[in-house]
Design an enzyme around this catalytic site. Structure first.
Site, PDB file in Angstrom:
ATOM      1  N   LYS A   1      -5.848  21.902  -2.741  1.00 52.09           N
ATOM      2  CA  LYS A   1      -6.762  20.833  -2.025  1.00 52.09           C
ATOM      3  C   LYS A   1      -6.575  21.102  -0.624  1.00 52.09           C
ATOM      4  O   LYS A   1      -5.386  21.120  -0.219  1.00 52.09           O
ATOM      5  CB  LYS A   1      -6.561  19.600  -2.810  1.00 52.09           C
ATOM      6  CG  LYS A   1      -7.300  18.557  -2.308  1.00 52.09           C
ATOM      7  CD  LYS A   1      -6.744  16.929  -2.832  1.00 52.09           C
ATOM      8  CE  LYS A   1      -7.612  15.821  -2.554  1.00 52.09           C
ATOM      9  NZ  LYS A   1      -7.186  14.509  -3.184  1.00 52.09           N
TER      10      LYS A   1
ATOM     11  N   SER B   1     -10.891  12.198  -5.673  1.00 48.07           N
ATOM     12  CA  SER B   1     -10.954  12.842  -4.541  1.00 48.07           C
ATOM     13  C   SER B   1     -10.875  14.235  -4.661  1.00 48.07           C
ATOM     14  O   SER B   1     -11.189  15.056  -3.741  1.00 48.07           O
ATOM     15  CB  SER B   1     -10.363  12.239  -3.355  1.00 48.07           C
ATOM     16  OG  SER B   1      -9.032  12.548  -3.492  1.00 48.07           O
TER      17      SER B   1
ATOM     18  N   SER C   1      -6.991  10.325  -8.300  1.00 45.39           N
ATOM     19  CA  SER C   1      -7.661  11.274  -7.783  1.00 45.39           C
ATOM     20  C   SER C   1      -7.397  12.633  -8.099  1.00 45.39           C
ATOM     21  O   SER C   1      -8.179  13.694  -7.828  1.00 45.39           O
ATOM     22  CB  SER C   1      -7.511  11.492  -6.107  1.00 45.39           C
ATOM     23  OG  SER C   1      -8.035  10.296  -5.397  1.00 45.39           O
TER      24      SER C   1
END
Lengths: 486, 94
Positions: free
Chosen positions: A78, A153, A177
């Site tokens: 990420k 996310s 997330s």
């Protein structure tokens, strides 16, 4: 088709010298070329370095040198995890050109185990969101249906695994997330206990809630990744000095005698009927394998979402105060004085959702409102934590849906922040209480969209969660679930 | 109830300049979110200790050793404006 393998299968082939690391890396890079235009899970792809690294790994293997636990396995991160020399944007305009001078501790650990880094993955800006529509770069699509969101996310991280664009990825989970996008994309996602994984080098969103964790194709890969990333880190004062077990030893196909609690509140209003049925079916399967389950009530979770938004936004407004256009990142072109430079830089650099949370947090922390909101939030947090402690006196694990619905359409919830926040209703209480939880696929709905099962454990008892998840996976037929039409 | 004045006041504290349209939207949205958060006042939390952190945190000390810092050029490379040795900022004192 090497890219279709799970991480442990690919490692095994390299280990047995049946394939070269380079072939594995080339296969995944080929896959990325094939589907990335549609899925858009990456922000940065480090193809050249990846190929170079693979070659080095193969030379090491030929010479019989140590290549760690990963054998050059291609994985991705990420884009809020700092990578030395590779830009780390948090999907924000304000960090579009930031190149960290150091590695996050998890990145260091992966490098020590000889990963091949494929690149950095798309996300909601500063990890704020539940759909990956808040990225300043582009929206990631759900590999199961390109008109739908991958969740957020860590949407890029989940979509990349679902689309076989990486063997596994790391995401971060502040209010769900990792688990919610894992659920929406049909992969395995784990949020470890708060403190289990060092947050050093993770760009902070809400420091008392954030935790890094893996998104993987199956539970065995999850255990493998956990073995690498967990552990105490003197660079992170919130990292727990607690011994890390070998999580692969928890891959036990047996739940006999296990007590499961099912909170009534998570199965009520707002939870889609098909999701509810899939969870009930999963519970029946676990029962047939020797576990017991019963419903119970944990009424305080009704307050988890407002508590979360107060605490998370307050910590975010304080963390994001560091973005001033001085030392790194975006700086506005025209300004009058220093204050004007701050204001214009921040106003031009942050996206709408980030500004909304900064405003909410600043309000909750401001004089006159601090007691009513922030302090109150922390007190309710105490009550929520106590309620879970009490539940775990009776149960070994708690099972709920991960997300109240399957993947929704792109654009469907963007104009209504409160409705978007409801996507996290099942995952948020876990972060507030600092507990570990995993999401694993437990079926598909009538639109052929994956449904996720959330298994919550006691603090630092990831092993029991892994055992339950593994048993379910081995017996349910939902292992390494793939989208068909990509 | 969140007013336009509240939004402007908080924006200044947060070092944000909002456009006319943003002020209007933020007044509505913050109002709705705060109203949602007001649900917390239903709960009696008299005498309940606030939990800032779920772990028992303690101070971490390290030995006071001199170590090399990051190379200057590596740090300056990220600065939006700099010369060979310094990050440049606007003049503060007239």
């Amino acid at each position: 088709m090497l890219y279709k393998l799970t991480a442990h299968e690919a490692i095994e082939l390299i280990k047995r010298k049946e394939v070269k690391c380079q072939e594995v890396v080339e296969s995944v890079l080929e896959r990325i070329k094939q589907v990335e235009d549609k899925v858009k899970s990456y922000i940065t792809i480090t193809e050249e370095q990846a190929l170079e690294n693979a070659k080095k790994i193969d030379e090491k293997i030929a010479k019989g040198e140590d290549v760690g636990a990963l054998y050059g396995l291609p994985i991705a991160l990420k884009d809020n995890l700092c990578t030395d020399g590779i830009r780390t944007t948090c999907a924000s305009k304000i960090l579009y050109n930031f190149v960290p001078p150091y590695d996050a501790t998890v990145v260091k650990k992966l490098k020590e185990n000889h990963m091949t880094l494929l690149g950095k993955l798309n996300m909601d800006e500063f990890a704020m969101g539940s759909s990956t529509e808040n990225s300043a770069f582009h929206t990631t699509k759900n590999p199961w249906d390109l008109e739908r969101v991958p969740g957020g996310s860590s949407g890029g991280s989940a979509a990349a695994v679902a689309a076989d664009e990486a063997f596994f990825t790391l995401g971060s989970d502040t209010g769900g997330s990792i688990r919610q996008p894992a659920s929406l994309c049909g992969v395995v996602g784990m949020k470890p206990t708060y403190g289990r994984v060092s947050r050093f080098g993770l760009v902070a969103f809400a420091s008392s809630l954030d935790q890094i964790g893996p998104l993987t194709k199956d539970v065995e890969d999850c255990a493998l990744a956990m073995n690498i990333i967990c552990g105490h880190d003197p660079y992170d004062a919130t990292s727990a000095p607690i011994e890390v077990p070998d999580f692969t030893k928890a891959l036990i196909n047996d739940v006999k005698g296990l007590k499961i609690g099912v909170p009534r509140e998570y199965m009520e209003k707002g939870v889609n009927d098909e999701v509810k049925k899939a969870i009930e079916k999963a519970l029946e399967l676990l029962k047939s394998l020797g576990a017991q389950y019963e419903e119970f009530s944990i009424p305080i979770v009704e307050y988890a979402l407002p508590t979360y938004y107060i605490i998370a936004s307050s910590e975010a407004s304080s963390n994001l105060a560091r973005y001033d256009g001085i030392k790194y990142g975006y700086r506005t072109q025209n300004y009058d004085d220093l204050i004007d430079l701050y204001k214009k830089t921040r106003s031009e650099g942050f996206g709408a959702e980030v500004k909304r949370r900064i405003m909410l947090g600043t309000y909750a922390l401001s004089a006159g409102y601090y007691d009513a909101y922030y302090k109150k939030g922390l007190q309710v947090r105490t009550l929520i934590k106590r309620a879970f402690d009490e539940a775990f006196q009776k149960y070994d694990v708690i099972i709920t849906p991960t997300s109240p619905t399957t993947a929704f359409k792109i654009g469907e919830k963007v104009s209504n922040p409160l409705e978007m926040y409801m996507s996290d209703i099942c995952t948020v209480p876990v972060n507030i209480a600092g507990l570990p939880a995993i999401s694993i696929p437990c079926g598909v709905d009538s639109n052929n969209l994956p449904i996720g099962l959330q298994i919550i454990g006691k603090a630092f008892d990831e092993e029991t969660i892994i055992r339950v998840a593994y048993t379910f996976e081995q017996n349910s037929g939902y292992r390494n679930l793939k989208p068909q039409n990509l | 109830m969140i007013t336009r004045n509240d939004v402007e006041y908080v924006a200044n504290l947060a070092r944000l300049t909002l456009t006319e349209e943003e002020i209007e939207r933020m007044t509505k949205e913050l109002g709705a979110i705060i109203e949602f958060a007001n649900k917390l006042s239903d709960l009696d939390t008299e005498g309940i200790e606030p939990t800032a952190h779920v772990l028992n945190l303690y101070n971490v000390f390290r030995s006071d050793e001199v170590k090399p810092s990051y190379p200057r050029e590596k740090i300056l490379q990220n600065a939006p404006s700099h010369d060979d040795v310094c990050i440049k900022v606007p003049k503060i004192v007239e």
